[in-house]
Write a protein that holds these residues in place. Structure first.
Motif, PDB file in Angstrom:
ATOM      1  N   TRP A  28      -6.352  -7.606   5.090  1.00  0.00           N
ATOM      2  CA  TRP A  28      -5.982  -7.191   6.450  1.00  0.00           C
ATOM      3  C   TRP A  28      -6.027  -8.364   7.417  1.00  0.00           C
ATOM      4  O   TRP A  28      -6.791  -9.314   7.226  1.00  0.00           O
ATOM      5  CB  TRP A  28      -6.944  -6.083   6.924  1.00  0.00           C
TER       6      TRP A  28
ATOM      7  N   GLY B 123     -10.411   9.395   2.671  1.00  0.00           N
ATOM      8  CA  GLY B 123     -10.179   9.303   4.108  1.00  0.00           C
ATOM      9  C   GLY B 123      -9.499   8.001   4.470  1.00  0.00           C
ATOM     10  O   GLY B 123      -8.970   7.299   3.603  1.00  0.00           O
TER      11      GLY B 123
ATOM     12  N   GLY C 130     -13.305   1.485   0.731  1.00  0.00           N
ATOM     13  CA  GLY C 130     -12.157   0.930  -0.009  1.00  0.00           C
ATOM     14  C   GLY C 130     -12.620   0.615  -1.417  1.00  0.00           C
ATOM     15  O   GLY C 130     -12.251  -0.401  -1.997  1.00  0.00           O
TER      16      GLY C 130
ATOM     17  N   GLN D 154      -8.724   5.914  -0.071  1.00  0.00           N
ATOM     18  CA  GLN D 154      -7.610   6.789   0.286  1.00  0.00           C
ATOM     19  C   GLN D 154      -7.532   7.945  -0.730  1.00  0.00           C
ATOM     20  O   GLN D 154      -7.857   7.753  -1.917  1.00  0.00           O
ATOM     21  CB  GLN D 154      -6.301   6.012   0.253  1.00  0.00           C
TER      22      GLN D 154
ATOM     23  N   VAL E 222     -11.663  -5.994   0.355  1.00  0.00           N
ATOM     24  CA  VAL E 222     -10.923  -5.099   1.257  1.00  0.00           C
ATOM     25  C   VAL E 222     -10.418  -5.908   2.456  1.00  0.00           C
ATOM     26  O   VAL E 222      -9.213  -5.971   2.713  1.00  0.00           O
ATOM     27  CB  VAL E 222     -11.805  -3.920   1.719  1.00  0.00           C
TER      28      VAL E 222
ATOM     29  N   LEU F 254       0.837  -1.211   0.000  1.00  0.00           N
ATOM     30  CA  LEU F 254       0.000   0.000   0.000  1.00  0.00           C
ATOM     31  C   LEU F 254       0.869   1.258   0.000  1.00  0.00           C
ATOM     32  O   LEU F 254       0.509   2.263  -0.623  1.00  0.00           O
ATOM     33  CB  LEU F 254      -0.961  -0.006   1.192  1.00  0.00           C
TER      34      LEU F 254
ATOM     35  N   PHE G 164      -2.715  -0.886 -10.117  1.00  0.00           N
ATOM     36  CA  PHE G 164      -3.513  -1.576  -9.097  1.00  0.00           C
ATOM     37  C   PHE G 164      -4.978  -1.131  -9.173  1.00  0.00           C
ATOM     38  O   PHE G 164      -5.889  -1.967  -9.182  1.00  0.00           O
ATOM     39  CB  PHE G 164      -2.916  -1.295  -7.707  1.00  0.00           C
TER      40      PHE G 164
HETATM   41  N1  SAH Z   1     -13.056  -2.512  -3.440  1.00  0.00           N
HETATM   42  C1  SAH Z   1     -12.205  -2.305  -4.578  1.00  0.00           C
HETATM   43  C2  SAH Z   1     -10.724  -2.161  -4.230  1.00  0.00           C
HETATM   44  C3  SAH Z   1     -10.172  -3.275  -3.395  1.00  0.00           C
HETATM   45  S1  SAH Z   1      -8.446  -3.110  -3.079  1.00  0.00           S
HETATM   46  C4  SAH Z   1     -12.379  -3.442  -5.566  1.00  0.00           C
HETATM   47  O1  SAH Z   1     -12.619  -4.566  -5.162  1.00  0.00           O
HETATM   48  O2  SAH Z   1     -12.217  -3.208  -6.743  1.00  0.00           O
HETATM   49  C5  SAH Z   1      -8.458  -2.463  -1.439  1.00  0.00           C
HETATM   50  C6  SAH Z   1      -8.808  -0.996  -1.417  1.00  0.00           C
HETATM   51  O3  SAH Z   1      -8.759  -0.556  -0.062  1.00  0.00           O
HETATM   52  C7  SAH Z   1      -7.827  -0.135  -2.192  1.00  0.00           C
HETATM   53  O4  SAH Z   1      -8.519   0.669  -3.110  1.00  0.00           O
HETATM   54  C8  SAH Z   1      -7.151   0.678  -1.120  1.00  0.00           C
HETATM   55  O5  SAH Z   1      -6.753   1.980  -1.533  1.00  0.00           O
HETATM   56  C9  SAH Z   1      -8.249   0.755  -0.058  1.00  0.00           C
HETATM   57  N2  SAH Z   1      -7.705   1.103   1.258  1.00  0.00           N
HETATM   58  C10 SAH Z   1      -6.588   0.619   1.839  1.00  0.00           C
HETATM   59  N3  SAH Z   1      -6.381   1.186   3.030  1.00  0.00           N
HETATM   60  C11 SAH Z   1      -7.410   2.062   3.212  1.00  0.00           C
HETATM   61  C12 SAH Z   1      -7.763   2.962   4.268  1.00  0.00           C
HETATM   62  N4  SAH Z   1      -6.997   3.025   5.363  1.00  0.00           N
HETATM   63  N5  SAH Z   1      -8.866   3.708   4.131  1.00  0.00           N
HETATM   64  C13 SAH Z   1      -9.645   3.617   3.014  1.00  0.00           C
HETATM   65  N6  SAH Z   1      -9.365   2.775   1.979  1.00  0.00           N
HETATM   66  C14 SAH Z   1      -8.260   2.012   2.082  1.00  0.00           C
END
Ligand code: SAH
Length: 358
Positions: A264, A243, A201, A225, A260, A155, A168
Motif C-alpha cells: 500500500w 472484513g 491481512g 477479506q 501487508v 486485488l 496467491f
Molecule cells: N499476511 C499474509 C498475506 C499477505 S498478502 C502473508 O504474509 O502471508 C496481503 C493480504 O492483505 C492478502 O491476504 C489480502 O487479501 C489482504 N488484504 C488486502 N486488502 C485488505 C483489506 N481491505 N482488508 C483486510 N485484508 C486485506
C-alpha cells in the motif's frame, strides 16, 4: 577515426558482458521455476544419495532423448547453487550425482516448510505478462502496470478469479509458514505478555496457527477479506474474521501485519495503522503492532540483499501501490498514524521484525 585501442575493446566487451549478464537473469528464474514444476528438488532429496543424470531422467519419467537437455538445465542450476555435484562409485566406475543444497531444500513441495508455492506464483504467467506493460504504464495514467494489462487491480483480479485467489493465498501461506517458523522458534519474546493477537491481512491463517501452536495462551485471530478467509482450513485453535482493514479491525493486545503494508501507498499505510491504533491497548498496557516487513538499508545491506530488495520493490510497483521502504519512510508513516515509538529487529534476512508502539 581513432586508432584501434585494445584497452577500449576490453572495456566494450566488459560492458557487453554486463548487458548479457542482466539480460539473461530471467533465464535463472525460469529455469528454477521449471525445476520446481518438475519436482526435481523432491526427487533428488527422496533419492537419499547423489543422483546420476540417468537416474534423474528415469525418476522424472521423461523421454531419455531429453537427457542431454536435462544435463544442461542442471548445469545452470548447479552453477546457481541450487544443486551440488558429488562423486559416487556407480556401476560404470566413478560417476557424478546431484544433491540438493539448502536453497533447493526449501523448494521441495513435500517439505513441511516449503517456498515452492511462492516461486510458482511469483513466476506465474498471470504476473509475468505484466512486465510487458511497464514502459507503456509509465507513459499512461493507470495506477499500476498490472491494471494497464488487466483493466483491474491485482486485488480485484484475485477477488474475482478463484484460481488466482488460491494461487496467491497459497504463495503467501508458504512464505508465511517459512518466516513465522523462525519467528516463533528464535524470537518468541515478541509475543511475551500477550493475551490476544490478530493477524491483519493474515491470508489463510498460517501465521495465526503457528503462533497459537507455539503460544497456546495467546488467543489468535486471522482477519482478512471474506473471499480469502473462506479458504482458511477449519481449526479450533484460531478465530477467523472477515472484513475490511480500512474500516474496522478486531481488537487485541497486539496486531500483526506481515507483508501487508508493503502493498500500500504511504497514505494508505497511515490509514490502516490509524485503524490499528484504535483497537490496541496503550503502550503501558502492552499494546503494539508487529510488522514483518522489509527495511531497505543502504548502509548495512550487502550488494546481493540490496539487489533483491530493489527487485522486490519494482515487482511491488508492477502490481500494487506499495513499495519497499527505508527506515525514515517507515518512521514518518508511524508518526503520521499517531504512534509514539518503534523498534526494528533486522533479524529475518531480507525482512525485519518491526514493533510499533502507540
Ligand atoms: N499476511 C499474509 C498475506 C499477505 S498478502 C502473508 O504474509 O502471508 C496481503 C493480504 O492483505 C492478502 O491476504 C489480502 O487479501 C489482504 N488484504 C488486502 N486488502 C485488505 C483489506 N481491505 N482488508 C483486510 N485484508 C486485506
Amino acid at each position: 577515426m581513432a586508432p584501434y585501442s585494445g584497452e577500449r575493446g576490453h572495456e566494450l566487451l566488459q560492458a557487453q558482458a554486463h548487458v548479457w549478464n542482466h539480460l539473461y537473469h530471467y533465464v535463472n528464474s525460469m529455469s528454477l521455476k521449471c525445476a520446481v514444476e518438475l519436482g526435481i528438488p523432491d526427487i533428488i532429496h527422496n533419492h537419499g544419495r547423489p543422483m546420476t543424470l540417468s537416474e534423474l531422467v528415469a525418476a522424472l519419467k521423461i523421454n531419455s532423448s531429453k537427457t542431454p537437455y536435462m544435463s544442461r538445465l542442471m548445469r545452470l542450476l548447479v552453477h546457481l547453487g541450487f544443486f551440488d555435484v558429488e562423486k559416487i562409485n556407480g556401476n560404470n566406475g566413478v560417476e557424478e550425482g546431484y544433491v540438493i543444497t539448502p536453497p533447493s531444500s526449501l523448494l521441495r513441495k513435500e517439505a513441511t516448510v516449503s517456498l515452492s508455492a511462492f516461486v510458482l506464483e511469483e513466476l506465474d504467467s498471470s504476473l509475468l505478462t505484466n512486465w510487458n506493460f511497464l514502459s507503456s504504464w509509465f507513459q499512461g495514467n493507470e495506477t499500476t502496470a498490472f491494471e494497464k494489462a488487466n483493466g483491474l487491480s491485482f486485488l480485484e483480479v484475485a477477488a474475482e478469479i478463484p484460481e488466482i485467489n488460491c494461487l496467491f493465498n497459497d504463495s503467501m501461506a508458504s512464505d508465511a509458514q517459512f518466516i513465522i517458523s523462525i519467528v516463533v522458534k528464535e524470537y518468541g519474546q515478541v509475543f511475551d505478555g500477550l493475551r490476544s493477537l490478530v493477524d491483519v491481512g493474515g491470508g489463510t491463517g498460517a501465521v495465526a496457527r503457528a503462533i497459537a501452536d507455539a503460544f497456546p495462551h495467546v488467543k489468535c485471530t486471522v482477519f482478512d477479506q471474506p473471499h480469502v478467509i473462506a479458504h482458511v482450513p477449519k481449526s479450533t485453535k484460531i478465530d477467523v474474521v472477515g472484513g475490511n482493514m480500512f474500516e474496522s479491525i478486531p481488537p487485541a493486545d497486539a496486531l500483526l501485519l506481515k507483508s501487508v503494508l508493503h502493498g500500500w501507498s504511504d497514505n494508505d499505510c497511515v490509514k490502516i495503522l490509524k485503524r490499528c491504533k484504535e483497537v490496541i491497548p496503550t503502550k503501558e498496557d502492552g499494546g503494539k503492532v508487529i510488522l514483518l516487513e522489509t527495511v531497505v538499508n543502504g548502509d548495512t545491506d550487502d550488494y546481493k540483499s540490496m539487489e533483491t530488495k530493489l527487485c522486490f520493490d519494482v515487482m511491488m510497483m508492477l502490481a500494487s501501490t506499495g513499495k519497499e521502504r527505508e527506515e525514515h519512510v517507515w518512521q514518518k508513516i508511524f508518526i503520521d498514524a499517531g504512534f509514539s515509538d518503534y523498534k526494528i529487529l533486522p533479524v529475518l534476512g531480507l525482512r525485519s521484525i518491526i514493533e510499533v508502539y502507540p
